[in-house]
Write a protein that holds these residues in place. Structure first.
Motif, PDB file in Angstrom:
ATOM      1  N   GLU A 106      48.473  -2.460 -24.546  1.00 19.23           N
ATOM      2  CA  GLU A 106      48.285  -2.429 -23.086  1.00 19.23           C
ATOM      3  C   GLU A 106      47.197  -1.448 -22.685  1.00 19.23           C
ATOM      4  O   GLU A 106      46.434  -1.690 -21.745  1.00 19.23           O
ATOM      5  N   LEU A 107      47.110  -0.321 -23.385  1.00 18.77           N
ATOM      6  CA  LEU A 107      46.044   0.633 -23.057  1.00 18.77           C
ATOM      7  C   LEU A 107      44.678   0.021 -23.344  1.00 18.77           C
ATOM      8  O   LEU A 107      43.761   0.084 -22.514  1.00 18.77           O
ATOM      9  N   MET A 108      44.547  -0.613 -24.509  1.00 20.79           N
ATOM     10  CA  MET A 108      43.257  -1.263 -24.835  1.00 20.79           C
ATOM     11  C   MET A 108      42.893  -2.271 -23.753  1.00 20.79           C
ATOM     12  O   MET A 108      41.774  -2.297 -23.241  1.00 20.79           O
ATOM     13  N   ARG A 109      43.871  -3.118 -23.391  1.00 27.32           N
ATOM     14  CA  ARG A 109      43.578  -4.169 -22.399  1.00 27.32           C
ATOM     15  C   ARG A 109      43.140  -3.554 -21.077  1.00 27.32           C
ATOM     16  O   ARG A 109      42.125  -3.959 -20.481  1.00 27.32           O
ATOM     17  N   GLY A 110      43.878  -2.523 -20.646  1.00 24.72           N
ATOM     18  CA  GLY A 110      43.550  -1.913 -19.357  1.00 24.72           C
ATOM     19  C   GLY A 110      42.173  -1.274 -19.367  1.00 24.72           C
ATOM     20  O   GLY A 110      41.395  -1.412 -18.410  1.00 24.72           O
ATOM     21  N   LEU A 111      41.838  -0.586 -20.453  1.00 23.78           N
ATOM     22  CA  LEU A 111      40.536   0.091 -20.526  1.00 23.78           C
ATOM     23  C   LEU A 111      39.397  -0.930 -20.600  1.00 23.78           C
ATOM     24  O   LEU A 111      38.351  -0.768 -19.958  1.00 23.78           O
ATOM     25  N   ILE A 112      39.601  -1.985 -21.365  1.00 23.65           N
ATOM     26  CA  ILE A 112      38.545  -2.997 -21.530  1.00 23.65           C
ATOM     27  C   ILE A 112      38.294  -3.738 -20.216  1.00 23.65           C
ATOM     28  O   ILE A 112      37.165  -3.856 -19.747  1.00 23.65           O
ATOM     29  N   LEU A 113      39.364  -4.204 -19.591  1.00 22.70           N
ATOM     30  CA  LEU A 113      39.195  -4.965 -18.337  1.00 22.70           C
ATOM     31  C   LEU A 113      38.824  -4.062 -17.181  1.00 22.70           C
ATOM     32  O   LEU A 113      38.232  -4.488 -16.201  1.00 22.70           O
ATOM     33  N   GLY A 114      39.131  -2.762 -17.306  1.00 22.09           N
ATOM     34  CA  GLY A 114      38.800  -1.841 -16.219  1.00 22.09           C
ATOM     35  C   GLY A 114      37.422  -1.225 -16.336  1.00 22.09           C
ATOM     36  O   GLY A 114      36.943  -0.554 -15.413  1.00 22.09           O
ATOM     37  N   SER A 115      36.739  -1.486 -17.460  1.00 17.14           N
ATOM     38  CA  SER A 115      35.409  -0.884 -17.645  1.00 17.14           C
ATOM     39  C   SER A 115      34.344  -1.676 -16.898  1.00 17.14           C
ATOM     40  O   SER A 115      34.378  -2.911 -16.881  1.00 17.14           O
ATOM     41  N   ASP A 116      33.380  -0.968 -16.328  1.00 19.05           N
ATOM     42  CA  ASP A 116      32.325  -1.692 -15.595  1.00 19.05           C
ATOM     43  C   ASP A 116      31.284  -2.263 -16.564  1.00 19.05           C
ATOM     44  O   ASP A 116      30.405  -3.026 -16.174  1.00 19.05           O
ATOM     45  N   ARG A 117      31.386  -1.855 -17.853  1.00 17.37           N
ATOM     46  CA  ARG A 117      30.486  -2.404 -18.872  1.00 17.37           C
ATOM     47  C   ARG A 117      31.309  -2.845 -20.088  1.00 17.37           C
ATOM     48  O   ARG A 117      32.375  -2.269 -20.331  1.00 17.37           O
ATOM     49  N   PRO A 118      30.824  -3.843 -20.825  1.00 17.01           N
ATOM     50  CA  PRO A 118      31.569  -4.252 -22.027  1.00 17.01           C
ATOM     51  C   PRO A 118      31.772  -3.063 -22.965  1.00 17.01           C
ATOM     52  O   PRO A 118      30.921  -2.194 -23.094  1.00 17.01           O
ATOM     53  N   VAL A 119      32.935  -3.045 -23.612  1.00 17.43           N
ATOM     54  CA  VAL A 119      33.390  -1.897 -24.403  1.00 17.43           C
ATOM     55  C   VAL A 119      33.196  -2.167 -25.897  1.00 17.43           C
ATOM     56  O   VAL A 119      33.410  -3.281 -26.368  1.00 17.43           O
ATOM     57  N   THR A 120      32.769  -1.128 -26.597  1.00  9.91           N
ATOM     58  CA  THR A 120      32.687  -1.204 -28.058  1.00  9.91           C
ATOM     59  C   THR A 120      33.999  -0.688 -28.644  1.00  9.91           C
ATOM     60  O   THR A 120      34.419   0.435 -28.332  1.00  9.91           O
ATOM     61  N   VAL A 121      34.671  -1.518 -29.433  1.00 11.15           N
ATOM     62  CA  VAL A 121      35.917  -1.106 -30.080  1.00 11.15           C
ATOM     63  C   VAL A 121      35.583  -0.663 -31.502  1.00 11.15           C
ATOM     64  O   VAL A 121      35.032  -1.433 -32.289  1.00 11.15           O
ATOM     65  N   VAL A 122      35.902   0.590 -31.801  1.00  9.68           N
ATOM     66  CA  VAL A 122      35.629   1.155 -33.124  1.00  9.68           C
ATOM     67  C   VAL A 122      36.950   1.272 -33.871  1.00  9.68           C
ATOM     68  O   VAL A 122      37.801   2.094 -33.513  1.00  9.68           O
ATOM     69  N   ALA A 123      37.149   0.415 -34.856  1.00  7.87           N
ATOM     70  CA  ALA A 123      38.404   0.368 -35.614  1.00  7.87           C
ATOM     71  C   ALA A 123      38.230   1.146 -36.910  1.00  7.87           C
ATOM     72  O   ALA A 123      37.427   0.769 -37.765  1.00  7.87           O
TER      73      ALA A 123
END
Ligand code: RIB
Ligand code: CA
Length: 323
Positions: A106-123
């Motif tokens: 849920e945190l990932m989803r909220g941060l990604i959809l709430g960002s004004d720019r596409p997010v880079t996910v570093v796994a």
């Protein structure tokens, strides 16, 4: 312009180095950190992550707990590599930070959809959280700029002769992520094993007064126990931190876009097969169906250049909040 980033970690000595670098580098904006079991059990990973954020002088950013074990396989740890506490016995001060009340997905989803720019996910860990995110909320796919993952190998493994630990820990998760059609960058063992800090430099850092360089020096000085009690050797690898360094200095690495698949059965379970043939499509000629994903694979690195970048950044005496 800074890069909006979510880190997914199993802190872990080198995850700690990666967090330190990401927090301190001015071109990286860490939106949040999600934790998964891997190097240590999940509660330990969360506590280690919070303590590292304290040492790095990080702003108050969300940290969420995720999967306690892989999708299919049983949980394993790598206590032999990261020590019983996941940080090689480096006793960072207890933290006053609290994890997010939300779970990792849920945190990932909220941060990604709430960002004004596409997010880079570093796994930087087994990709269980990321796979669960993509299965639960596929609507995030178009808002992810890239997935940069530490994992896999075009050559030998570490967890097994052919499989790297993060992918081996949860191969199904890695296969789900590769199949998602998101631009993906693989920072595998081919480069992971090349970037190290001299022992003398690590020792000097550990003698520093400033909490972060001191913690980095102590973490680098952790020695990996050799088999059969033959002793322990200093490696000085920056490990996961190299994957984060690649965000801000991609020119330090040579990459190729190659078909990649994850083996899910047999001794090779967890292997990332990187197809480096001249004619990659020959499988079809032999009726060998295979689900490949085109991945940008890091194959070589200017190790001295990346080590310099890492040291200059974590030794910087300006905490992020002062920039
Ligand atoms: O194989 C190396 C990877 O496994 C690193 O991410 C390390 O932290 C462990 O998770
Ligand atoms: Ca890791």
């Amino acid at each position: 312009m800074s890069i909006p980033v979510i880190l997914d970690v199993d802190t872990g000595i080198d995850d700690a180095l990666a967090i330190a670098f990401a927090i301190r580098h001015p071109d990286i904006d860490v939106l949040g950190i999600t934790c998964v079991a891997g190097n240590a059990p999940l509660p330990q990973v969360v506590d280690n992550t919070l303590r590292v954020l304290d040492a790095a002088g990080a702003p108050d950013l969300p940290v969420a707990a995720g999967a306690v074990r892989p999708l299919i396989a049983a949980a394993r740890t790598s206590a032999g590599v990261h020590g019983d506490d996941g940080l090689g016995g480096v006793a960072l001060p207890p933290t006053g930070r609290q994890p997010s009340p939300h779970g990792a997905v849920e945190l990932m989803r909220g941060l990604i959809l709430g960002s004004d720019r596409p997010v880079t996910v570093v796994a930087l860990a087994p990709q269980t959280n990321l796979a669960l995110l993509l299965r639960t909320h596929p609507d995030v796919t178009d808002r992810i700029e890239r997935i940069v993952f530490m994992g896999g190998s075009a050559g030998p493994g570490n967890a097994t002769a052919v499989a790297e630990f993060n992918v081996w820990h949860d191969p199904e998760a890695a296969a789900i992520v590769l199949a998602a059609g998101i631009p993906t960058y693989m920072y595998g063992l081919d480069v992971f094993n090349a970037v190290a800090i001299d022992h003398a430099v690590a020792t000097a850092l550990a003698a520093e007064d400033e909490p972060l360089p001191r913690a980095v020096g102590m973490l680098l000085d952790h020695r990996v126990a050799l088999r059969d009690g033959e002793g322990a050797e200093y490696t000085g690898l920056i490990g996961d931190a190299g994957a984060v360094c690649s965000l801000v200095d991609p020119g330090a690495l040579r990459t190729e876009v190659r078909p990649v698949r994850v083996e899910l059965a047999g001794y090779a379970r967890g292997q990332t097969v990187v197809d480096r043939r001249r004619f990659v499509g020959e499988d079809d000629l032999h009726g060998q169906a295979a689900d490949w994903a085109d991945v940008e694979v890091a194959l070589e690195v200017d190790a001295a250049r990346m080590a310099r970048l890492f040291l200059d950044t974590v030794s910087r005496d300006v905490a992020r909040s002062e920039r």
